[in-house]
Design a protein around this motif. Structure first.
Motif, PDB file in Angstrom:
ATOM      1  N   ILE A  42       0.865  -1.178   0.000  1.00  0.00           N
ATOM      2  CA  ILE A  42       0.000   0.000   0.000  1.00  0.00           C
ATOM      3  C   ILE A  42       0.900   1.225   0.000  1.00  0.00           C
ATOM      4  O   ILE A  42       1.771   1.362   0.845  1.00  0.00           O
ATOM      5  N   ARG A  43       0.681   2.114  -0.976  1.00  0.00           N
ATOM      6  CA  ARG A  43       1.556   3.279  -1.092  1.00  0.00           C
ATOM      7  C   ARG A  43       0.980   4.505  -0.397  1.00  0.00           C
ATOM      8  O   ARG A  43       1.708   5.321   0.151  1.00  0.00           O
ATOM      9  N   GLY A  44      -0.329   4.658  -0.436  1.00  0.00           N
ATOM     10  CA  GLY A  44      -0.915   5.835   0.186  1.00  0.00           C
ATOM     11  C   GLY A  44      -2.424   5.750   0.249  1.00  0.00           C
ATOM     12  O   GLY A  44      -3.061   4.885  -0.366  1.00  0.00           O
ATOM     13  N   ILE A  45      -3.001   6.675   1.022  1.00  0.00           N
ATOM     14  CA  ILE A  45      -4.450   6.780   1.182  1.00  0.00           C
ATOM     15  C   ILE A  45      -4.832   8.202   0.838  1.00  0.00           C
ATOM     16  O   ILE A  45      -4.240   9.149   1.357  1.00  0.00           O
ATOM     17  N   SER A  46      -5.802   8.352  -0.042  1.00  0.00           N
ATOM     18  CA  SER A  46      -6.197   9.688  -0.465  1.00  0.00           C
ATOM     19  C   SER A  46      -7.696   9.846  -0.313  1.00  0.00           C
ATOM     20  O   SER A  46      -8.436   8.862  -0.179  1.00  0.00           O
ATOM     21  N   SER A  47      -8.129  11.091  -0.332  1.00  0.00           N
ATOM     22  CA  SER A  47      -9.568  11.347  -0.195  1.00  0.00           C
ATOM     23  C   SER A  47      -9.961  12.530  -1.057  1.00  0.00           C
ATOM     24  O   SER A  47      -9.166  13.438  -1.296  1.00  0.00           O
ATOM     25  N   MET A  48     -11.178  12.470  -1.533  1.00  0.00           N
ATOM     26  CA  MET A  48     -11.732  13.542  -2.363  1.00  0.00           C
ATOM     27  C   MET A  48     -13.085  13.918  -1.772  1.00  0.00           C
ATOM     28  O   MET A  48     -13.950  13.057  -1.600  1.00  0.00           O
ATOM     29  N   ASN A  49     -13.239  15.189  -1.443  1.00  0.00           N
ATOM     30  CA  ASN A  49     -14.457  15.637  -0.786  1.00  0.00           C
ATOM     31  C   ASN A  49     -15.387  16.369  -1.749  1.00  0.00           C
ATOM     32  O   ASN A  49     -15.084  16.527  -2.925  1.00  0.00           O
ATOM     33  N   ASN A  50     -16.546  16.808  -1.231  1.00  0.00           N
ATOM     34  CA  ASN A  50     -17.558  17.506  -2.031  1.00  0.00           C
ATOM     35  C   ASN A  50     -17.981  16.664  -3.238  1.00  0.00           C
ATOM     36  O   ASN A  50     -17.936  17.097  -4.376  1.00  0.00           O
ATOM     37  N   ILE A  51     -18.372  15.444  -2.917  1.00  0.00           N
ATOM     38  CA  ILE A  51     -18.782  14.471  -3.922  1.00  0.00           C
ATOM     39  C   ILE A  51     -20.279  14.213  -3.806  1.00  0.00           C
ATOM     40  O   ILE A  51     -20.848  14.247  -2.708  1.00  0.00           O
ATOM     41  N   ALA A  52     -20.899  13.954  -4.942  1.00  0.00           N
ATOM     42  CA  ALA A  52     -22.301  13.515  -4.967  1.00  0.00           C
ATOM     43  C   ALA A  52     -22.379  12.179  -5.683  1.00  0.00           C
ATOM     44  O   ALA A  52     -21.598  11.905  -6.603  1.00  0.00           O
ATOM     45  N   LEU A  53     -23.302  11.336  -5.261  1.00  0.00           N
ATOM     46  CA  LEU A  53     -23.500  10.032  -5.879  1.00  0.00           C
ATOM     47  C   LEU A  53     -24.823  10.049  -6.636  1.00  0.00           C
ATOM     48  O   LEU A  53     -25.876  10.339  -6.064  1.00  0.00           O
ATOM     49  N   LEU A  54     -24.748   9.773  -7.927  1.00  0.00           N
ATOM     50  CA  LEU A  54     -25.943   9.719  -8.767  1.00  0.00           C
ATOM     51  C   LEU A  54     -26.302   8.270  -9.031  1.00  0.00           C
ATOM     52  O   LEU A  54     -25.439   7.468  -9.405  1.00  0.00           O
ATOM     53  N   SER A  55     -27.558   7.923  -8.839  1.00  0.00           N
ATOM     54  CA  SER A  55     -28.009   6.547  -9.061  1.00  0.00           C
ATOM     55  C   SER A  55     -29.132   6.540 -10.083  1.00  0.00           C
ATOM     56  O   SER A  55     -30.189   7.148  -9.863  1.00  0.00           O
ATOM     57  N   LEU A  56     -28.886   5.864 -11.192  1.00  0.00           N
ATOM     58  CA  LEU A  56     -29.926   5.644 -12.197  1.00  0.00           C
ATOM     59  C   LEU A  56     -30.447   4.233 -11.991  1.00  0.00           C
ATOM     60  O   LEU A  56     -29.699   3.261 -12.127  1.00  0.00           O
ATOM     61  N   GLU A  57     -31.727   4.116 -11.629  1.00  0.00           N
ATOM     62  CA  GLU A  57     -32.293   2.820 -11.273  1.00  0.00           C
ATOM     63  C   GLU A  57     -33.602   2.593 -12.009  1.00  0.00           C
ATOM     64  O   GLU A  57     -34.294   3.537 -12.377  1.00  0.00           O
ATOM     65  N   GLY A  58     -33.936   1.317 -12.189  1.00  0.00           N
ATOM     66  CA  GLY A  58     -35.217   0.990 -12.801  1.00  0.00           C
ATOM     67  C   GLY A  58     -35.242  -0.432 -13.329  1.00  0.00           C
ATOM     68  O   GLY A  58     -34.241  -0.932 -13.858  1.00  0.00           O
ATOM     69  N   SER A  59     -36.371  -1.078 -13.158  1.00  0.00           N
ATOM     70  CA  SER A  59     -36.482  -2.463 -13.626  1.00  0.00           C
ATOM     71  C   SER A  59     -36.397  -2.546 -15.141  1.00  0.00           C
ATOM     72  O   SER A  59     -36.019  -3.580 -15.696  1.00  0.00           O
ATOM     73  N   GLY A  60     -36.708  -1.436 -15.840  1.00  0.00           N
ATOM     74  CA  GLY A  60     -36.657  -1.440 -17.290  1.00  0.00           C
ATOM     75  C   GLY A  60     -35.258  -1.448 -17.850  1.00  0.00           C
ATOM     76  O   GLY A  60     -35.065  -1.581 -19.077  1.00  0.00           O
ATOM     77  N   MET A  61     -34.247  -1.324 -17.000  1.00  0.00           N
ATOM     78  CA  MET A  61     -32.858  -1.326 -17.463  1.00  0.00           C
ATOM     79  C   MET A  61     -32.305  -2.731 -17.632  1.00  0.00           C
ATOM     80  O   MET A  61     -31.321  -2.936 -18.344  1.00  0.00           O
ATOM     81  N   ILE A  62     -32.934  -3.698 -16.962  1.00  0.00           N
ATOM     82  CA  ILE A  62     -32.375  -5.050 -16.915  1.00  0.00           C
ATOM     83  C   ILE A  62     -32.399  -5.685 -18.304  1.00  0.00           C
ATOM     84  O   ILE A  62     -33.450  -5.788 -18.948  1.00  0.00           O
TER      85      ILE A  62
END
Length: 813
Positions: free
Chosen positions: A304-324
């Protein structure tokens, strides 16, 4: 040929620029290109200037005046008076031009991306010209290169893409035809084919230097900044972050992509293609090794060389049974985001194809929602796809290392550490190269996550424990003294650094994340804030410290009620207070369940037998498959002390008072003499053995007259004195039979009872002296000859040592 870049802090003022020149004077052979950032903080002020002007705010002129004065003052402090004129004239000319541009923005009430790039380019243009003029002033030949005429880009203002074929030819030709060995160039700036100024993105001066290094096939690229190279984690979050001596190009790109700000992410690509090593060095400590970025061989154990972090993030989720099972959804999603120039940082998709998650910068959320919902409008109306789901206030943490792929168990260790500290993971991604493992978590947990991961993967010597203690009276004070005494031992032998971060008593509370002095904690606590339990707990929880332990050394029912909220935050609880475990069975079980669910420890060894290993022994028997048949015990150090010292020659009340003065009793001795305390203890043992027992199910044969339970503690002592004949009769009855009086607790066949008994000489209880306790465990493995735990069962020192042992146990998970 070497290329060196100096960042904004390195050229923040005249003194720092002189440090830069001292470093450059080491390079007196061969050609050297020096890339200069804007003076520290100038780019932000230029952005502010443009924004103020665009919003019709005339205070932009004040910011411009401040900027001009700073640059003029730098020239005056740097150059000899006789050689200032030319440079001051250049600065004035540049600011006249900048003022005209800003006035145009003000009049039009509009700031286009092209004009914004033009405004912020002045920072690097000014600083690099000042450095070049200083070189001339100290009689060292130097040529200023206008990067705008050499680096060709497209018209993507703010983050322009480089045309490397044209750029490499221009740079190589310009340097080759010059007779000079030293060149100074502005970082960050370039131009498109129409000659309009463009910029390479914030941090683009690193990139400029890499472009020059690649074009000139330099021997090395040096990035000079204000830290000693790249580090294993952000030192602002992790006090024990370590410098990385060597790192591969790919690892450096991964760390910089996920938030390591020492080097700008695109910087690596131009030099990696030509295998040019990169040094990251500290302008203010040039003797330090720094970090060397190259194709570095792996080192055994350094996966393991290092640990980094990135802040001010948003998670977008595209969901739906029609995608399967329907191809094309991912393509359309990413096309919609790309059209709005939204950068996707992380991607994950469920195996059922029911959902796709992507992480983006928080500032791009509104654009993303509009673009994606517009793209899938028909499917949303048809109910095949849901509207885009957005989670804000998130961070990405990344574990980076080239050698992770050859070491199994890294992911398990990473997520185990996060889980034990109550850090919920919202999404996970691992590249096919297995060079990084990324996790999306709450921003509020980011610092704690980086800290505990760094401890797990880099701090092989020590584990850190953050302790909050409420109750600093007799036992609590002894506990703190023991911690102070053993601090060095814990570090040396257990590799444990224990820090007390919060203290409280009934009047005052004190919270210090950096740690409370163990030498003068009483004085610090006295100067603390007024004690308010909910505020104390809220403050302790809000610190979100790793490996946190809450220690209750009170007999307070209100404190016992906060355990659940602490355990639910993965804060371990060590309870000397018996109230929680002897309250309603449902609450006791709830606390045990919360500890399990949130990977916290709920330990209460001192609830029975003070420092004796009673509960631990019972749990070891059960875990190893044994079964409890019967428990017999003398569990009150107070009562044992009293009946060992009462022989009718001294009043019973005086013996009880002596026990209280020596610290053996509860604050109200009636809890001991009335049997309540022993009832609680046998119930706790029964519950730990698996029995759902309540207090009202325990038989209590009391020896105190009912009148002793009336009034205050002092009334109790007076009434005992009146009842001396009763106590003498109890003693005489036992003595006449050759027996001793002991207050015994039993648990057998699901039933518990406590009461005073006549103990004959053959009993294990007969030779029980002073304040000792004894517990006999009759089990399947010990059916006739019981397993015996015996020793001091009361006293501040032994109780504190039991609490201390539980604290240490929380660290061994």
């Amino acid at each position: 040929m070497r290329v060196l870049k100096f960042g904004g802090t390195s050229v923040a003022n005249a003194d720092n620029i002189k440090k830069v020149i001292n470093i450059l004077q080491q390079y007196n052979q061969g050609k050297t290109v020096v890339v200069i950032s804007a003076l520290g903080g100038v780019t932000d002020l230029l952005i502010k200037t443009g924004s103020l002007a665009a919003s019709k705010d005339e205070t932009y002129k004040e910011v411009l005046a401040e900027l001009e004065k700073r640059h003029l003052d730098t020239v005056k402090a740097l150059l000899p008076v006789t050689q200032q004129s030319s440079c001051l004239s250049k600065v004035k000319q540049q600011f006249n031009e900048l003022e005209e541009i800003c006035e145009g923005v003000y009049r039009l009430n509009e700031l286009s991306p092209r004009t914004r790039d033009r405004i912020i380019s002045f920072g690097e243009l000014l600083s690099s010209q000042i450095v070049a003029d200083y070189y001339a002033a100290i009689h060292q030949p130097c040529e200023w290169l206008d990067a705008r005429s050499l680096i060709r880009t497209n018209a993507n203002y703010g983050f322009a893409a480089v045309d490397f074929d044209t750029t490499n030819s221009s740079i190589a030709a310009q340097v080759a035809k010059s007779a000079n060995n030293l060149f100074v160039a502005p970082g960050f700036v370039a131009s498109n084919k129409e000659g309009h100024t463009t910029t390479l993105g914030r941090g683009g001066s690193d990139y400029t230097a890499a472009i020059f290094a690649g074009a000139l096939e330099a021997e090395a690229l040096e990035i000079w900044t204000d830290v000693n190279g790249m580090m294993t984690a952000d030192p602002r979050w992790v006090a024990n972050a370590k410098n990385i001596a060597e790192i591969s190009y790919q690892e450096a790109m991964e760390l910089s992509h996920f938030g390591a700000k020492v080097i700008y992410p695109p910087t690596i690509q131009p030099v990696m293609a030509k295998q040019i090593p990169v040094w990251v060095k500290n302008t203010f400590a040039p003797e330090e090794h720094g970090t060397l970025i190259r194709n570095t061989p792996s080192v055994e154990g350094e996966f393991i060389r290092g640990i980094s972090s990135m802040n001010n993030i948003a998670l977008l989720s595209l969901e739906g049974s029609g995608m399967i099972g329907i191809p094309g959804f991912s393509k359309r999603l990413f096309e919609a985001l790309a059209k709005e120039e939204i950068n996707v940082i992380l991607i994950t998709q469920s195996s059922s194809e029911h959902a796709i998650c992507v992480a983006i910068n928080l500032v791009d959320v509104e654009k993303a929602v509009k673009a994606v919902d517009g793209t899938f409008e028909a499917e949303i109306r048809a109910g095949k796809v849901d509207t885009l789901k957005v989670e804000r206030n998130l961070s990405i943490i990344a574990l980076v290392g080239d050698q992770m792929k050859s070491h199994p168990g890294i992911s398990g260790k990473m997520f185990g550490v996060l889980g034990r500290n109550g850090i919920n993971v919202r999404a996970i991604a691992q590249g096919s190269s297995e060079r990084n493992i990324s996790a999306v978590i709450s921003f509020d947990d980011a610092k704690k996550a980086v800290t505990v991961l760094h401890e797990a993967f880099f701090e092989f010597e020590y584990k850190h424990l953050n302790v909050c203690i409420t109750g600093v009276g007799n036992v609590g004070g002894k506990l703190i003294d023991q911690i102070a005494q053993q601090k060095a031992y814990l570090q040396q032998h257990l590799k444990l650094k224990l820090k007390i971060v919060a203290l409280a008593n009934s009047r005052k509370m004190l919270i210090k994340e950096e740690g409370i002095s163990l030498d003068n904690w009483r004085e610090e606590l006295e100067s603390g804030a007024p004690m308010e339990l909910n505020s104390f707990v809220t403050a302790a929880v809000s610190k979100n410290l790793p490996n946190a332990v809450f220690v209750d050394v009170t007999a307070n029912a209100d404190v016992a009620q906060v355990y659940g909220s602490l355990l639910a935050k993965s804060i371990s609880v060590v309870a000397c207070n018996k109230i929680a475990c002897s309250s309603a069975y449902g609450y006791y079980q709830q606390l045990k369940s919360l500890a399990t669910a949130y990977n916290a420890q709920f330990l209460f060894e001192t609830n029975v037998g003070a420092g004796l290993p009673v509960i631990g022994t019972l749990n070891d028997l059960l875990r190893s498959g044994d079964r409890i048949n019967k428990i017999q015990a003398v569990l009150s150090g107070t009562l044992n002390f009293v009946f060992n010292n009462y022989d009718g020659t001294k009043p019973f009340a005086e013996v009880v008072r002596q026990a209280q003065e020596e610290g053996y009793t509860e604050p109200d001795p009636r809890l001991d003499l009335g049997g309540t305390d022993v009832m609680r203890k046998i119930m706790i043992l029964a519950r730990e053995a698996g029995e759902q027992l309540e207090m009202d199910q325990i038989a209590n044969t009391q020896f105190l007259p009912a009148s002793c339970f009336e009034g205050s503690v002092e009334d109790f002592y007076k009434e005992m004195a009146k009842q001396e004949a009763h106590f003498q009769a109890l003693y005489k009855e036992a003595a006449d039979k050759g027996c001793k009086l002991k207050f015994v607790a039993t648990f057998e066949n699901g039933k518990a009872a406590v009461g005073l008994q006549h103990i004959p000489p053959a009993s294990d209880f007969y030779h029980l002296y002073g304040k000792d306790n004894i517990v006999l465990f009759y089990t399947q493995r010990y059916p006739e000859q019981p397993l015996v735990v015996k020793g001091a069962g009361a006293g501040a020192d032994v109780t504190a040592s039991g609490v201390f042992a539980d604290i240490i146990r929380t660290a061994r998970v």
